[in-house]
Scaffold this active site. Sequence first.
Site, PDB file in Angstrom:
ATOM      1  CG  HIS A 165      -2.258   3.771   3.635  1.00  0.00           C
ATOM      2  ND1 HIS A 165      -3.633   3.571   3.641  1.00  0.00           N
ATOM      3  CD2 HIS A 165      -1.718   2.529   3.576  1.00  0.00           C
ATOM      4  CE1 HIS A 165      -3.898   2.273   3.581  1.00  0.00           C
ATOM      5  NE2 HIS A 165      -2.735   1.633   3.554  1.00  0.00           N
ATOM      6  CB  SER A 224      -0.955   0.003   1.194  1.00  0.00           C
ATOM      7  OG  SER A 224      -1.832  -1.089   1.117  1.00  0.00           O
TER       8      SER A 224
END
Length: 297
Positions: free
Chosen positions: A248, A202
Amino acid sequence: MEQRPGSPQGPQDAQGLPGCYRHPDRETGIRCARCERPICPECMVSASVGFQCPDCVRGGSGTGHGPMAARPRTITGGTIAADPRLVTKILIGINVAVFIAVHVWDRLLSDLILIGAWPPAPYAPTQGVAGGEWYRLVTSMFTHQAVWHIAFNMLGLWWLGGPLEAALGRARYITLYMVSGLAGSALTYALAGPSEQSLGASGAIFGLMGATAVLVRRLNYDMRPVVGLLALNLLFTFTWGNIAWQAHVGGLVAGVIVGYAMVHAPREHRSLVQYGVSAAVLAVVVVTVLVRTFQLT
């Protein structure tokens, strides 16, 4: 998403943007400086003034440049490849291979995930990044455990990675991917609990989102779809449980910085600026890991 243990457009939109003469399904507001045919980022070849299409470049520009200068280039100076998604396919293949491997050999998962220090204080860590296993910062980027997790990340990699690879070129694209992923791993290592485990691609995917936003802005395309995608993913990041938000955020910030350098670097010193900024971000990653390791040991 981190876990703990853009679609093709039509050739004509409401504003009348034409489709690329080689890829009619891709809208573009850029035209060849010589023949004035519409060209998409994949077909853009940097010229002394504006951009030219591959056909005009192959036909000879008449500028007196050497043969290497006449080779088709992307908007960032990369070489236009026959298969503009080759690196993306390889990255997906690596992720899927590791996913299969950790389900065939259960003990492999514990050797690949990102973990800061184990056992926790007051014991001296013998496992984890603080224990000298820096490779976990990389291996965790390609490791998934849940089916939904790898499916979500690989869809994002395919949708975002393909167009970016075509626009940046292979070398710049893989640089963006790795630096963003490492930045996500480093921020997770720095801010998460030392015994918390993290895995997934991610951080790198959010880096691709950030770079996509920069590229779309550079080409003066409609920003609303990209902004909406970023907002939705950030909403999931901070509202869903069992997600390492640090990966993230770290990947997104690194992706924006590296992407900006890739897209806006001056032509005279393009490679120096592009790879210099990437190296600077990587240096920040190394310093962050060193500081956190000092704290845990």
